[in-house]
Design an enzyme around this catalytic site. Sequence first.
Site, PDB file in Angstrom:
ATOM      1  N   GLU A 125       0.740  -1.009   0.064  1.00 19.09           N
ATOM      2  CA  GLU A 125      -0.248   0.344   0.037  1.00 19.09           C
ATOM      3  C   GLU A 125       0.959   1.047  -0.116  1.00 19.09           C
ATOM      4  OE1 GLU A 125      -3.453  -0.134   2.696  1.00 19.09           O
ATOM      5  OE2 GLU A 125      -4.404   1.278   1.958  1.00 19.09           O
ATOM      6  N   ASP A 273      -9.118  -4.606   6.034  1.00 20.03           N
ATOM      7  CA  ASP A 273      -8.163  -3.602   6.475  1.00 20.03           C
ATOM      8  C   ASP A 273      -8.083  -3.297   7.489  1.00 20.03           C
ATOM      9  OD1 ASP A 273      -6.423  -0.592   5.752  1.00 20.03           O
ATOM     10  OD2 ASP A 273      -8.328   0.205   5.603  1.00 20.03           O
TER      11      ASP A 273
HETATM   12 ZN   LIG Z   1      -4.559  -0.127   4.353  1.00 16.73          ZN
END
Ligand SMILES: [Zn+2]
Length: 383
Positions: A125, A273
């Site tokens: 990410e 997440d």
């Molecule tokens: Zn993330």
Amino acid sequence: MESTANLLIRNARLVTPTGVRVGNCFVRDGRIAALGEVKSPGRVPELDTDGRYLAPGFLDLHVHGGAGADFSAGDPDAARAIAAFHAQHGTTGLLATIVPGPRDRMRRAMAAAVGVPGVLGIHLEGPFLNPEKAGALDPTWFLPPSRDAFRKLVAGFEGAIKLVTLAPELPGALDLVAEIGAIGAVPALGHTAATFDQATAAFHRGAHHVTHLGNAMTGLHHRNPGGVGAALLSGASLELVCDGVHVHPAFVRLVVEFLRGRGELGRLSLVSDATAPAGMPDGSYRLGDRDVHLQRGEVRLSDETLAGSTLTLDQAMQNALQLAHLSLEDALTLVTANPARVLGLDSQLGTLTVGARADLVLLDPDLTVSSTLHRGEITSRGS
Ligand SMILES: [Zn+2]
């Protein structure tokens, strides 16, 4: 962890691509060998499910941590603890998601996660992200897109990296899209201030996934349809953090109803997440080199910025099922077949079909996880 588990799973509600039906599932050498009216081949251990649902194990494209541990810390024991925690919630495969940091630390985090049972690969990410849309990530470590920086970051891990999130509006980002594709990873839009046109250009150049749709990107405005508008109209696969905090329940319904109307529900994957506080009591934890705080079920930085979630995919699926009035089969595809397709693993994972790997989850009638199997071996029981 190769295994040669043989097992006859009896009396289950089999959640197959063609619907739910009662039957047995015979696992041979860690793979689904037969489904339905399967007789015991003899001398094989049996598991009677009492009519529980038998579904493919869940697949999570975006996991930072759980059980107090953070993949970005680069500790193999922590990586194992995270995978084991998510397995208790039905997740049999996940992408260890690493936040921007010093290159050596990011590489240490990759090395620690690779080969851990349940870790299918790495989701980077960043670090080629837009500081305007940093969210909880530390923009100190963001880099301008550069092939050289990318190659140095991923050298030796090319086969393990499955997904790379980048901001396509940054100068040079579109060249990196091809570079990411060339190592066999999925180029994804995220942490981006891209306009509708910039995002659309990135999809035309080969980006084909969107990291946590709606979060850390430009929203849907009627005169500026933004990254969200471009994402919906593209053919890209989409992630949604369906925890009731990251996106409004009505946004979940809008996305699901839009995709379903186009016959494209297959583009949607629920992701957790999840960060270190998932599964833990209120308190302070780490995400990369930042402190994050869990309070009232929400993970935030000291300045209140959302910092991932405490979500697990069992809960995400139940949330989506209720918020968007999905059938069980459709809700399950959002955490099984759809993320498998993003990874190009849909013949192997995320499907209850003969030949697929016997990564499975047994669900009680109320859809709580009863037990999780990796390659036909029970690895965890409920949570
Ligand atoms: Zn993330």
